[in-house]
Design a protein around this motif. Structure first.
Motif, PDB file in Angstrom:
ATOM      1  N   PHE A  10       0.843  -1.191   0.000  1.00 21.82           N
ATOM      2  CA  PHE A  10       0.000   0.000   0.000  1.00 21.82           C
ATOM      3  C   PHE A  10       0.877   1.239   0.000  1.00 21.82           C
ATOM      4  O   PHE A  10       1.831   1.327   0.772  1.00 21.82           O
ATOM      5  N   ASN A  11       0.581   2.179  -0.887  1.00 14.88           N
ATOM      6  CA  ASN A  11       1.296   3.450  -0.926  1.00 14.88           C
ATOM      7  C   ASN A  11       2.807   3.252  -1.057  1.00 14.88           C
ATOM      8  O   ASN A  11       3.594   3.772  -0.257  1.00 14.88           O
ATOM      9  N   PRO A  12       3.257   2.506  -2.086  1.00 14.19           N
ATOM     10  CA  PRO A  12       4.684   2.190  -2.200  1.00 14.19           C
ATOM     11  C   PRO A  12       5.569   3.406  -2.455  1.00 14.19           C
ATOM     12  O   PRO A  12       6.741   3.400  -2.081  1.00 14.19           O
ATOM     13  N   VAL A  39      -1.716  -3.025   9.334  1.00 12.87           N
ATOM     14  CA  VAL A  39      -2.192  -3.918   8.281  1.00 12.87           C
ATOM     15  C   VAL A  39      -2.851  -3.077   7.187  1.00 12.87           C
ATOM     16  O   VAL A  39      -3.844  -2.393   7.425  1.00 12.87           O
ATOM     17  N   GLY A  40      -2.261  -3.102   6.002  1.00 11.27           N
ATOM     18  CA  GLY A  40      -2.833  -2.356   4.888  1.00 11.27           C
ATOM     19  C   GLY A  40      -2.519  -0.882   4.873  1.00 11.27           C
ATOM     20  O   GLY A  40      -3.170  -0.119   4.151  1.00 11.27           O
ATOM     21  N   SER A  41      -1.533  -0.443   5.649  1.00 10.58           N
ATOM     22  CA  SER A  41      -1.167   0.977   5.650  1.00 10.58           C
ATOM     23  C   SER A  41       0.234   1.140   6.229  1.00 10.58           C
ATOM     24  O   SER A  41       0.728   0.265   6.941  1.00 10.58           O
ATOM     25  N   TRP A  42       0.874   2.256   5.905  1.00 11.66           N
ATOM     26  CA  TRP A  42       2.128   2.607   6.569  1.00 11.66           C
ATOM     27  C   TRP A  42       1.784   3.243   7.905  1.00 11.66           C
ATOM     28  O   TRP A  42       1.096   4.260   7.957  1.00 11.66           O
ATOM     29  N   PHE A  43       2.253   2.645   8.975  1.00  9.37           N
ATOM     30  CA  PHE A  43       1.931   3.068  10.345  1.00  9.37           C
ATOM     31  C   PHE A  43       3.154   3.778  10.915  1.00  9.37           C
ATOM     32  O   PHE A  43       4.190   3.155  11.168  1.00  9.37           O
ATOM     33  N   GLN A  56       4.572  -1.567   7.908  1.00  8.04           N
ATOM     34  CA  GLN A  56       3.394  -2.066   7.192  1.00  8.04           C
ATOM     35  C   GLN A  56       3.387  -3.592   7.290  1.00  8.04           C
ATOM     36  O   GLN A  56       4.424  -4.233   7.103  1.00  8.04           O
ATOM     37  N   GLU A  57       2.228  -4.169   7.594  1.00  9.97           N
ATOM     38  CA  GLU A  57       2.126  -5.617   7.832  1.00  9.97           C
ATOM     39  C   GLU A  57       1.366  -6.321   6.710  1.00  9.97           C
ATOM     40  O   GLU A  57       0.345  -5.819   6.224  1.00  9.97           O
ATOM     41  N   PHE A  58       1.878  -7.499   6.335  1.00  9.41           N
ATOM     42  CA  PHE A  58       1.248  -8.366   5.345  1.00  9.41           C
ATOM     43  C   PHE A  58       0.912  -9.699   6.000  1.00  9.41           C
ATOM     44  O   PHE A  58       1.746 -10.258   6.720  1.00  9.41           O
ATOM     45  N   ALA A  76       8.977 -21.011  10.016  1.00 12.68           N
ATOM     46  CA  ALA A  76       7.894 -21.828  10.559  1.00 12.68           C
ATOM     47  C   ALA A  76       7.190 -21.050  11.668  1.00 12.68           C
ATOM     48  O   ALA A  76       7.805 -20.258  12.382  1.00 12.68           O
ATOM     49  N   ASP A  77       5.893 -21.269  11.777  1.00 11.19           N
ATOM     50  CA  ASP A  77       5.046 -20.625  12.795  1.00 11.19           C
ATOM     51  C   ASP A  77       4.749 -19.164  12.480  1.00 11.19           C
ATOM     52  O   ASP A  77       4.094 -18.488  13.282  1.00 11.19           O
ATOM     53  N   ALA A  78       5.223 -18.649  11.346  1.00 16.06           N
ATOM     54  CA  ALA A  78       4.911 -17.273  10.964  1.00 16.06           C
ATOM     55  C   ALA A  78       3.976 -17.263   9.766  1.00 16.06           C
ATOM     56  O   ALA A  78       4.082 -18.110   8.873  1.00 16.06           O
ATOM     57  N   ASN A  79       3.054 -16.329   9.751  1.00 15.52           N
ATOM     58  CA  ASN A  79       2.161 -16.160   8.607  1.00 15.52           C
ATOM     59  C   ASN A  79       2.010 -14.683   8.230  1.00 15.52           C
ATOM     60  O   ASN A  79       1.131 -14.327   7.459  1.00 15.52           O
ATOM     61  N   ALA A  80       2.856 -13.831   8.801  1.00 12.28           N
ATOM     62  CA  ALA A  80       2.772 -12.392   8.546  1.00 12.28           C
ATOM     63  C   ALA A  80       4.172 -11.787   8.558  1.00 12.28           C
ATOM     64  O   ALA A  80       5.104 -12.343   9.151  1.00 12.28           O
ATOM     65  N   ALA A  81       4.287 -10.658   7.881  1.00 16.85           N
ATOM     66  CA  ALA A  81       5.559  -9.938   7.837  1.00 16.85           C
ATOM     67  C   ALA A  81       5.307  -8.460   8.049  1.00 16.85           C
ATOM     68  O   ALA A  81       4.364  -7.895   7.475  1.00 16.85           O
ATOM     69  N   ARG A  82       6.133  -7.845   8.866  1.00 18.95           N
ATOM     70  CA  ARG A  82       6.102  -6.394   9.039  1.00 18.95           C
ATOM     71  C   ARG A  82       7.349  -5.801   8.392  1.00 18.95           C
ATOM     72  O   ARG A  82       8.473  -6.144   8.747  1.00 18.95           O
ATOM     73  N   LEU A  83       7.129  -4.913   7.430  1.00 16.44           N
ATOM     74  CA  LEU A  83       8.232  -4.198   6.801  1.00 16.44           C
ATOM     75  C   LEU A  83       8.523  -2.957   7.621  1.00 16.44           C
ATOM     76  O   LEU A  83       7.622  -2.151   7.877  1.00 16.44           O
ATOM     77  N   VAL A  84       9.780  -2.808   8.036  1.00 18.88           N
ATOM     78  CA  VAL A  84      10.153  -1.704   8.917  1.00 18.88           C
ATOM     79  C   VAL A  84      11.199  -0.820   8.243  1.00 18.88           C
ATOM     80  O   VAL A  84      12.249  -1.305   7.812  1.00 18.88           O
TER      81      VAL A  84
END
Length: 222
Positions: free
Chosen positions: A33-35, A48-52, A92-94, A160-168
């Motif tokens: 979102f908003n690259p 989630v879905g935005s730059w925080f 931002q989280e995916f 393993a055990d992860a299903n999300a990523a936060r870009l920092v």
């Protein structure tokens, strides 16, 4: 009864289903979102879905800037103004990621001024969205680019055990010294999955195999 011949297919052509698969495989960075930070960075309910944006005190900043965009009209500007032990950044989280799949977090950065006592921190934080906990994170990437924009890239596998990523994207002033001042621009960010080897077999005969291999190599060396 006359036997119908199969429709002719040009060498290197592919079916509609294959084309759609290739499009989904080779073009996944549109998830961000908003690259290019053309829309305002604001404190939403979640990343989630935005730059925080986040910051430790009023002498730090995380906001859009029209001063030196790489493309478009704006970039992200992260700053610390003379304060030690401080930080500022955006995240931002995916979600719905699959363990074992590789992703590349990439973009462009440039220092607005010569930084003193301020360091960039770029990373991926792998999380479990069901338990809302961090599983692991990549080592911080701390590039320094003065003047012109330079590219950055981090490629890592979903653990393993992860299903999300936060870009920092962040800056911090936990470095020794008496002066802590620095500002950095970020622009044109992407987050894309890396095609598996089996995908290249599918690409063979479509004329895109060489392009995909080059794209994968550039991600690892970018």
């Amino acid at each position: 009864m006359k036997k119908q011949s199969a429709p002719l297919r040009r060498p290197g052509s592919c079916s509609l289903a294959t084309s759609l698969l290739l499009a989904g495989t080779l073009s996944t960075q549109a998830q961000v979102f908003n690259p290019g930070f053309e829309s305002p960075v604001f404190r939403a309910e979640s990343p989630v879905g935005s730059w925080f944006p986040f910051q430790s005190n009023p002498q730090t900043g995380a906001a859009n800037s029209v001063d030196s965009p790489r493309s478009g009209n704006q970039s992200l500007l992260l700053s610390i103004f003379g304060v030690p032990d401080s930080f500022a950044g955006v995240v931002q989280e995916f979600r719905n990621l699959q363990p074992g799949v590789e992703y590349t977090f990439s973009g462009w950065h440039a220092a607005a001024e010569v930084p003193v006592g301020v360091q960039v921190e770029i990373r991926i934080e792998w999380r479990n969205s069901l338990t809302d906990t961090e599983v692991s994170r990549t080592p911080n990437l701390s590039p320094v680019s003065l003047g012109a924009y330079d590219a950055f890239a981090i490629t890592a596998e979903v653990p393993a055990d992860a299903n999300a990523a936060r870009l920092v994207l962040a800056v911090q002033s936990f470095l020794p010294g008496d002066v802590h001042t620095g500002s950095f621009h970020f622009d044109d960010v992407s987050f894309a999955s890396v095609p598996e080897p089996g995908t290249y077999a599918l690409l063979a005969g479509t004329g895109l195999a060489g392009f995909a291999l080059l794209r994968r190599r550039n991600r690892r060396t970018g």
